[in-house]
Write a protein that holds these residues in place. Structure first.
Motif, PDB file in Angstrom:
ATOM      1  N   ARG A  10       0.783  -1.224   0.000  1.00  0.00           N
ATOM      2  CA  ARG A  10       0.000   0.000   0.000  1.00  0.00           C
ATOM      3  C   ARG A  10       0.818   1.279   0.000  1.00  0.00           C
ATOM      4  O   ARG A  10       0.397   2.288  -0.557  1.00  0.00           O
ATOM      5  CB  ARG A  10      -0.921   0.009   1.228  1.00  0.00           C
ATOM      6  N   LEU A  11       1.980   1.293   0.641  1.00  0.00           N
ATOM      7  CA  LEU A  11       2.743   2.521   0.803  1.00  0.00           C
ATOM      8  C   LEU A  11       3.629   2.774  -0.413  1.00  0.00           C
ATOM      9  O   LEU A  11       4.401   1.903  -0.826  1.00  0.00           O
ATOM     10  CB  LEU A  11       3.604   2.438   2.061  1.00  0.00           C
ATOM     11  N   LEU A  12       3.520   3.987  -0.969  1.00  0.00           N
ATOM     12  CA  LEU A  12       4.249   4.340  -2.180  1.00  0.00           C
ATOM     13  C   LEU A  12       4.741   5.782  -2.110  1.00  0.00           C
ATOM     14  O   LEU A  12       4.131   6.611  -1.449  1.00  0.00           O
ATOM     15  CB  LEU A  12       3.341   4.232  -3.418  1.00  0.00           C
ATOM     16  N   PRO A  13       5.820   6.109  -2.833  1.00  0.00           N
ATOM     17  CA  PRO A  13       6.121   7.517  -3.079  1.00  0.00           C
ATOM     18  C   PRO A  13       5.220   8.014  -4.206  1.00  0.00           C
ATOM     19  O   PRO A  13       4.769   7.221  -5.050  1.00  0.00           O
ATOM     20  CB  PRO A  13       7.591   7.481  -3.529  1.00  0.00           C
ATOM     21  N   VAL A  14       4.937   9.285  -4.239  1.00  0.00           N
ATOM     22  CA  VAL A  14       4.002   9.821  -5.228  1.00  0.00           C
ATOM     23  C   VAL A  14       4.468   9.543  -6.655  1.00  0.00           C
ATOM     24  O   VAL A  14       3.657   9.376  -7.572  1.00  0.00           O
ATOM     25  CB  VAL A  14       3.796  11.342  -5.002  1.00  0.00           C
ATOM     26  N   ILE A 205      11.231   1.824   0.478  1.00  0.00           N
ATOM     27  CA  ILE A 205      10.195   2.649  -0.139  1.00  0.00           C
ATOM     28  C   ILE A 205      10.643   4.104  -0.149  1.00  0.00           C
ATOM     29  O   ILE A 205      11.077   4.632   0.877  1.00  0.00           O
ATOM     30  CB  ILE A 205       8.879   2.541   0.656  1.00  0.00           C
ATOM     31  N   GLY A 206      10.540   4.767  -1.297  1.00  0.00           N
ATOM     32  CA  GLY A 206      10.876   6.190  -1.379  1.00  0.00           C
ATOM     33  C   GLY A 206      12.135   6.424  -2.178  1.00  0.00           C
ATOM     34  O   GLY A 206      12.226   6.026  -3.343  1.00  0.00           O
ATOM     35  N   GLU A 207      13.116   7.079  -1.561  1.00  0.00           N
ATOM     36  CA  GLU A 207      14.346   7.444  -2.269  1.00  0.00           C
ATOM     37  C   GLU A 207      15.565   6.970  -1.493  1.00  0.00           C
ATOM     38  O   GLU A 207      15.842   7.457  -0.401  1.00  0.00           O
ATOM     39  CB  GLU A 207      14.390   8.958  -2.492  1.00  0.00           C
ATOM     40  N   ALA A 208      16.292   6.026  -2.088  1.00  0.00           N
ATOM     41  CA  ALA A 208      17.535   5.523  -1.497  1.00  0.00           C
ATOM     42  C   ALA A 208      18.689   6.300  -2.119  1.00  0.00           C
ATOM     43  O   ALA A 208      19.424   5.803  -2.969  1.00  0.00           O
ATOM     44  CB  ALA A 208      17.682   4.024  -1.750  1.00  0.00           C
ATOM     45  N   ASP A 209      18.845   7.557  -1.687  1.00  0.00           N
ATOM     46  CA  ASP A 209      19.900   8.407  -2.245  1.00  0.00           C
ATOM     47  C   ASP A 209      21.150   8.313  -1.385  1.00  0.00           C
ATOM     48  O   ASP A 209      21.216   7.537  -0.421  1.00  0.00           O
ATOM     49  CB  ASP A 209      19.414   9.850  -2.390  1.00  0.00           C
ATOM     50  N   ALA A 210      22.149   9.112  -1.729  1.00  0.00           N
ATOM     51  CA  ALA A 210      23.437   9.031  -1.035  1.00  0.00           C
ATOM     52  C   ALA A 210      23.297   9.301   0.459  1.00  0.00           C
ATOM     53  O   ALA A 210      23.962   8.663   1.281  1.00  0.00           O
ATOM     54  CB  ALA A 210      24.427  10.013  -1.662  1.00  0.00           C
ATOM     55  N   LEU A 240      10.834   1.903  -4.682  1.00  0.00           N
ATOM     56  CA  LEU A 240      11.782   3.013  -4.661  1.00  0.00           C
ATOM     57  C   LEU A 240      11.571   3.882  -5.889  1.00  0.00           C
ATOM     58  O   LEU A 240      11.446   3.377  -7.010  1.00  0.00           O
ATOM     59  CB  LEU A 240      13.223   2.502  -4.655  1.00  0.00           C
ATOM     60  N   HIS A 241      11.575   5.179  -5.687  1.00  0.00           N
ATOM     61  CA  HIS A 241      11.594   6.107  -6.812  1.00  0.00           C
ATOM     62  C   HIS A 241      13.014   6.292  -7.325  1.00  0.00           C
ATOM     63  O   HIS A 241      13.231   6.482  -8.523  1.00  0.00           O
ATOM     64  CB  HIS A 241      11.013   7.460  -6.380  1.00  0.00           C
ATOM     65  N   GLN A 272      16.405  -0.452 -12.221  1.00  0.00           N
ATOM     66  CA  GLN A 272      17.198  -0.904 -11.081  1.00  0.00           C
ATOM     67  C   GLN A 272      17.979  -2.173 -11.425  1.00  0.00           C
ATOM     68  O   GLN A 272      19.141  -2.326 -11.034  1.00  0.00           O
ATOM     69  CB  GLN A 272      16.271  -1.167  -9.890  1.00  0.00           C
ATOM     70  N   CYS A 273      17.336  -3.053 -12.163  1.00  0.00           N
ATOM     71  CA  CYS A 273      17.992  -4.289 -12.579  1.00  0.00           C
ATOM     72  C   CYS A 273      19.213  -3.976 -13.439  1.00  0.00           C
ATOM     73  O   CYS A 273      20.293  -4.569 -13.260  1.00  0.00           O
ATOM     74  CB  CYS A 273      16.995  -5.160 -13.349  1.00  0.00           C
ATOM     75  N   ARG A 274      19.066  -3.034 -14.348  1.00  0.00           N
ATOM     76  CA  ARG A 274      20.180  -2.655 -15.218  1.00  0.00           C
ATOM     77  C   ARG A 274      21.328  -2.078 -14.393  1.00  0.00           C
ATOM     78  O   ARG A 274      22.505  -2.410 -14.624  1.00  0.00           O
ATOM     79  CB  ARG A 274      19.696  -1.631 -16.248  1.00  0.00           C
ATOM     80  N   THR A 275      21.000  -1.219 -13.430  1.00  0.00           N
ATOM     81  CA  THR A 275      22.033  -0.624 -12.574  1.00  0.00           C
ATOM     82  C   THR A 275      22.787  -1.698 -11.799  1.00  0.00           C
ATOM     83  O   THR A 275      24.031  -1.698 -11.750  1.00  0.00           O
ATOM     84  CB  THR A 275      21.396   0.380 -11.589  1.00  0.00           C
TER      85      THR A 275
END
Length: 296
Positions: A10-14, A205-210, A240-241, A272-275
Motif C-alpha cells: 500500500r505505501l508508495l512515493p508519489v 520505499i521512497g528514495e535511497a539516495d546518497a 523506490l523512486h 534498477q535491474c540494469r544498474t
C-alpha cells in the motif's frame, strides 16, 4: 527472472503512482502539503495527462499556482492550453449544491473520457479534502464514496490523490479513510521507509539516495542477521523512486558477504535491474535479480 507485481503493498512515493491508482495522503503542516501536490502535477503534465487540481478551499488560486510553479513558471503553457485546471468541488458537482458521490463520480468519469478525447493520455486529480467542511458534507457520504469508487479507476486512465489535513479530521476518520484507499503515499519527498514482511523480507520505499546509504546498510544488515536461520532473504526495491549507485553498491557488497545465506532475491524494476547488473550483480553467487513488471 521475471515476475508480476501483485499490487498488495500500500505505501508508495508519489512518483510511483500510475493510472488506476487511488491514493491517500495526509499532512499536518502548511509547507509540507505542497510537496506531494507539486510532484503529482508536474509528473502528470510530463506524461501527457490532463490534471485537475482541487486545493483546500480558502487558499487563493494565485498562491496555489505560485507554489506549484516555484522556482519557475513551469505550468503557464499547460494552463493556457487547458491541460492543467485549478477548480473546486463546488464546480465539479455543479449545478448541484450538495455533494453526492454519484454526482461527483459521474463528473470525474466524464472528465476522464473528455481528457482522452482531447488527446491527453489520461486524467489525474489532486483533491484536498478540506472541501468536506466547506460544503458541510456528512463524513459518512465521503466515506461511502472513498470505499465505492472502483468504477472510476478499474481499467481506466484515471489517477487520484485524496489529501487529508490532520488538523481538520479526527484520528478515527483519518484511519478509516487511509484504509479505504488502495494505496497510501509518503508525506515527504526525498524520504525513505523500510518495512519487513512476515517472512523477513525487506522492502525499501521512497528514495535511497546518497544521504540514506547508512540507513540502507543498517536495514540490510538487520534483515540478513534475522533471516540467517532460514538462509533466504528477499529485498524488494520496486517501491523506490530512486536508487543511488552508492546504495546499490552497499546492497551488492553485503549480499556478497552473506555466507550464511543460500539465496538473496532482489525484486526490482527494469532500471534498477540494469544498474545492479552493471555494478556486478552477476558476480555475486547467491544473488538473483527478479525484474518486476507492474500491471495496470
Amino acid at each position: 527472472m521475471a515476475a508480476r507485481d501483485t499490487g498488495n503493498d500500500r505505501l508508495l512515493p508519489v512518483q510511483r503512482l500510475r493510472p488506476g491508482d487511488h491514493a491517500f495522503v495526509s499532512y499536518g503542516d502548511d509547507e509540507v502539503r505542497w510537496e506531494v501536490v507539486t510532484a503529482f502535477v508536474r509528473l502528470g503534465l510530463a506524461r501527457g495527462e490532463k490534471v485537475l487540481l482541487l486545493p483546500c478551499p480558502g487558499v487563493p488560486a494565485d498562491e496555489v499556482l505560485a507554489r506549484i510553479d516555484f522556482p519557475s513558471r513551469s505550468t503557464v503553457q499547460a494552463r493556457e492550453r487547458g491541460q492543467l485546471v485549478v477548480t473546486s468541488m463546488r464546480e465539479v458537482i455543479a449545478p448541484d449544491h450538495a455533494f453526492t458521490a454519484a454526482r461527483q463520480m459521474g463528473r470525474l468519469h466524464a472528465e476522464t473520457d473528455r481528457a482522452v478525447t482531447e488527446g491527453h493520455t489520461g486524467l489525474r486529480a489532486f483533491i484536498d479534502m478540506g472541501w468536506v467542511r466547506a460544503l458541510g458534507t456528512d463524513v459518512a457520504a465521503v466515506a461511502a464514496r472513498e470505499t465505492g469508487a472502483q468504477a472510476l479507476f478499474t481499467g481506466r486512465p484515471y489517477t487520484e490523490i485524496c489529501a487529508y489535513d490532520r488538523r481538520r479530521f479526527d484520528r478515527s476518520m483519518l484511519t478509516a479513510m487511509e484504509r479505504a484507499h488502495p494505496c497510501t503515499l509518503l508525506e515527504r519527498l526525498g524520504s525513505l521507509r523500510s518495512t519487513r514482511g512476515r517472512d523477513g523480507s525487506l522492502c525499501l520505499i521512497g528514495e535511497a539516495d546518497a544521504a540514506h546509504r547508512p540507513e540502507v546498510g543498517r536495514a540490510l544488515e538487520i534483515a540478513l542477521t534475522q533471516t540467517a536461520p532460514a538462509r533466504r532473504l528477499t529485498v524488494d526495491l520496486t517501491r523506490l523512486h530512486f536508487l543511488s549507485v552508492g546504495c546499490a553498491v552497499t546492497l551488492l557488497t553485503l549480499a556478497g558477504r552473506a555466507a550464511a545465506h543460500e539465496l538473496i532475491e532482489v525484486r526490482c524494476d527494469r532500471g534498477q535491474c540494469r544498474t545492479l547488473r552493471r555494478l556486478g550483480a552477476g558476480t555475486v553467487p547467491r544473488l538473483i535479480l527478479t525484474e518486476v513488471v507492474r500491471a495496470w
